[in-house]
Enzyme design. Structure first.
Site, PDB file in Angstrom:
ATOM      1  CG  ASP A 103      62.357 -21.381  24.560  1.00  0.00           C
ATOM      2  OD1 ASP A 103      62.033 -20.809  23.507  1.00  0.00           O
ATOM      3  OD2 ASP A 103      63.417 -22.005  24.695  1.00  0.00           O
ATOM      4  CG  HIS A 151      63.586 -21.331  20.388  1.00  0.00           C
ATOM      5  ND1 HIS A 151      63.863 -21.421  21.736  1.00  0.00           N
ATOM      6  CD2 HIS A 151      64.790 -21.304  19.755  1.00  0.00           C
ATOM      7  CE1 HIS A 151      65.177 -21.440  21.910  1.00  0.00           C
ATOM      8  NE2 HIS A 151      65.762 -21.378  20.734  1.00  0.00           N
ATOM      9  CB  SER A 210      68.426 -22.856  21.429  1.00  0.00           C
ATOM     10  OG  SER A 210      68.375 -21.508  21.780  1.00  0.00           O
TER      11      SER A 210
END
Length: 753
Positions: free
Chosen positions: A137, A208, A534
């Site tokens: 990520d 994220h 996600s």
């Protein structure tokens, strides 16, 4: 063969006409042809490049791949690429692909608020803290309280990873919870001359990566919230599992060369689960970096979970569709963040919001809506301050980010925003931590407000906010943004596999960026609420880690089967799952086998297991040439397919996708393995749509021992006349008193005929 490779390298490095217009390519090699004089493949590639051209620098090779892939990535021009493609030592040369990210109520919603409680009455065969989840990520914010390692034992001795130092990132920030952190940026920095000020460090400056990794395996943190929203104890799915992060995504996206390097290293480091909340469009598997890396991971016993994508509700919008990957869609929780727009006519429009500021007061102000020059979308520069100042602006959802619309309104002088869904988003509501008072409403409510604006001479509105509400019904609902099938790469494989929580998810966050991700957002928070596949992907990654701890001998395919065949398709009102895009019942093209149920997945009774050799036979059935097959299955010495499936749909998959084309009869055989009690007896129940007959033989399966395998054959007969069209759905379920092993079935006509 090795001398031929030297010839081509000599040509491509010495020819002066190839010096310009270079791009990054991934070169897949027949690694068995390495001369014995070289200790490593990297030495072979690097020495070849450096010794044949004086202009070649030691870092000409970006990465050498040795585990997930065999080959290297380098900067090449078109002539060099074509020269390499002529070599028998080269299996394939592919331009670097840019992938994108698919951007603590969840444990309670899934029924695992106490991880040990999940195993009540069960014997854990391996400690949960022995399981390692690798997350590819945007990196990690190691100071997050979600990485607290209090009470955790020493790191497993088998672990081969490390905590790489980088700018503003010391190796000492890792601990017994966050046991590894690496970065891979060479593809990103070389691509198209990218010049970036982004720190070359495993540190997460986006948020994220911290969100996904703490969703999968974050430690328990009391009193967590986003500015008071979703207040409570935050924790990941596998709270005792270890986490290793691999930063492969940067501000412009995630480059295939970096992703492949991250996968290569993660497998070598010893992860048990790979969680990847990123993807691109559909492509043949031999051109799909993630699919190729995931194949090797599967072969090494690593479970790979990937997000399905956020391109819904459009059909055929899926990413990461290889059958050896768990493809995860998104659904809602039973938690909401209500907000209200009180209109001048007294009507109250209900929506959602995570706005946490002082509000706009109780006095209604003018409500405006602009429908020309894209002003309805509130794009940057589209609003005139003199027309907006001091007013609430109605904006249509779509095109630019939701939080950016609020920023545009604020910069133009507006004091509030109502964000209205269009047909594409339907009734799906996603809450955001806006920079100004803002309420997001569904399509029907949005249309009512649009009509009010059109017919009212002096429209007014005031916005109010309702905090956090639990027990929302119906839930779960399939998110409108969640990408949909059918699978266009191999339509005989039903995708997505399952859905998991992916809307308004609270998890850890980077303190290097505000909750909206906007540069103008200077707020800091340790937790954030986000939505996307996600977010659903790491939920399933964490659950896979729990199953791995309970059943360390299970293959990745067995774990996937357990999660799929025990998934549910009824919401908390006991009615079929609904689709947020239109409010109608959802289908397996959207929810796959259904919403995951961790408790039932622990003891599925039966599983559909798939060996590496069966997957190779599947790839051989796709019509690829031998080099393309070699590229996918990592078998460079393979000269021909010795076994292939007559139809890709004959793979022993836990779901069915039946395509009626030239024939109105399709017949598949499946094999079930007993992972329940000895002496288990199962009877079959088939559900078929109108116009389709389903015959299953035998109708009963008797498993004398644990580990016994039994086959059954199912025949699907279309009673429609040839030329019919449309899709339909059914199921095949093997039942006994303790288990229901359910497989969804999708039927298609003409589309692929």
């Amino acid at each position: 063969m090795a001398s031929l490779l030297w010839f081509w390298l000599c040509f491509l490095l010495l020819d002066p006409s190839t010096a310009d217009d270079k791009r990054t390519y991934i070169v897949q090699m027949n690694h068995h042809l390495k001369p014995t004089s070289y200790l490593t493949h990297h030495d072979w590639y690097a020495d070849s490049l450096q010794s044949l051209a004086s202009t070649t620098t030691p870092d000409a090779i970006l990465y050498s791949y040795t585990t997930a892939y065999h080959g290297f990535s380098a900067s090449l021009d078109l002539e060099q690429v074509e020269a390499l493609r002529q070599s028998d030592s080269v299996l394939g040369v592919y331009e670097d692909t840019l992938y994108q990210l698919h951007t603590t109520r969840t444990p309670e919603f899934l029924g695992i608020q106490d991880e040990l409680g999940l195993w009540t009455g069960q014997q854990l065969n391996a400690p949960a803290h022995d399981v390692i989840i690798g997350v590819l990520d945007t990196g990690v914010w190691p100071e997050s309280r979600s990485f607290d390692d209090a009470g955790m034992p020493a790191v497993p001795s088998r672990w081969r990873g490390e905590c790489e130092e980088g700018e503003d990132f010391k190796a000492t920030v890792c601990n017994k919870k966050l046991i590894g952190a690496r970065k891979f940026s060479k593809g990103f920095r070389l691509a198209a001359g990218v010049i970036s000020k982004e720190k070359d460090s495993p540190r997460d400056q986006d948020g994220h990566g911290t969100h996904t990794s703490t969703t999968a395996a974050g430690s328990q943190v009391a009193n967590a919230s986003l500015f008071g929203f979703a207040s409570g104890t935050a924790r990941g799915m596998a709270v005792h599992a270890r986490v290793a992060t691999y930063k492969v995504c940067w501000k412009t996206g995630c480059f295939g060369s970096d992703i492949l390097a991250g996968m290569d290293r993660a497998i070598s480091d010893g992860v048990d689960v790979l969680s990847m909340s990123l993807g691109g469009g559909s492509a043949p598997y031999y051109r799909d970096t993630i699919a190729i890396g995931a194949f090797k991971a599967m072969e090494m016993g690593v479970f790979v979970s990937c997000s399905a994508g956020n391109s819904g509700p459009a059909k055929t919008s899926l990413a990461n569709v290889a059958p050896w990957i768990m493809t995860v869609g998104a659904g809602t929780l039973d938690r909401d963040f209500p907000a209200y727009a009180i209109l001048g006519n007294g009507k109250r429009a209900t929506g959602v919001s995570l706005y946490s500021g002082k509000g706009m007061g109780d006095k209604p102000v003018e409500l405006v809506y602009f429908t020309s020059n894209s002003s309805n979308l509130c794009l940057s520069g589209s609003l005139q301050p003199e027309a907006v100042r001091g007013k609430v602006v109605f904006c249509d959802r779509g095109v630019n980010p939701r939080v950016e619309k609020g920023q545009v309104v604020k910069e133009a002088g507006g004091i509030g925003m109502i964000l209205g869904n269009t047909a594409e988003s339907g009734e799906e509501l996603v809450a955001d931590s806006h920079l100004l008072p803002a309420v997001a409403v569904g399509r029907k409510t949005g249309d009512e407000i649009r009509e009010y604006l059109k017919t009212e001479a002096n429209p007014m509105a005031v916005l109010r906010f309702g905090g956090t509400v639990l027990g929302v019904k119906p839930s779960p609902v399939v998110a409108a943004f969640s990408s949909r099938g059918p699978n266009m790469v191999t339509p005989q494989i039903l995708k997505p596999d399952v859905i998991g929580p992916g809307v308004n998810i609270l998890a850890g966050w980077s303190e290097g960026i505000g909750p909206t991700g906007l540069e103008t957002d200077v707020r800091k928070t340790q937790f954030n609420i986000m939505s996307g596949t996600s977010m659903s992907c790491p939920h399933i990654s964490g659950l896979a880690a729990l199953l791995k701890a309970a059943h360390p001998g299970w293959s990745p395919s067995a774990i996937k089967s357990a999660l799929m065949t025990t998934a549910y398709t009824l919401d908390n009102t006991r009615t079929p799952l609904r689709d947020a895009a239109g409010g109608q019942p959802s289908t397996p093209w959207a929810h796959g086998a259904g919403h995951v149920d961790p408790h039932k997945a622990l003891s599925p009774g039966l599983v559909y297991d798939i060996s590496t050799e069966e997957y190779i036979a599947f790839v051989c059935s796709l019509g690829y040439d031998i080099k393309q097959v070699q590229a996918v299955v990592n078998r460079p010495n393979m000269t021909a397919c010795t076994k292939r499936l007559g139809d890709p749909g004959r793979l022993n998959y836990p779901s069915f996708s039946v395509l009626f084309g030239k024939s109105r009869v399709v017949r598949y055989t499946r094999q079930l393995t007993n992972v329940g009690a000895a002496g288990s007896v199962y009877n079959v129940e088939a559900e078929a749509p109108q116009g389709v007959e389903v015959r299953v033989k035998p109708k009963q399966l008797v498993f004398k021992k644990v580990g016994d395998r039994m086959r059954y054959t199912v025949t699907f007969v279309s009673q429609r006349q040839r030329g019919g069209s449309g899709d339909a759905f059914g199921s095949i379920t093997w039942k006994n008193a303790g288990n229901q092993v359910r497989s969804p079935v999708a039927f298609g006509w003409e589309r692929f005929a």
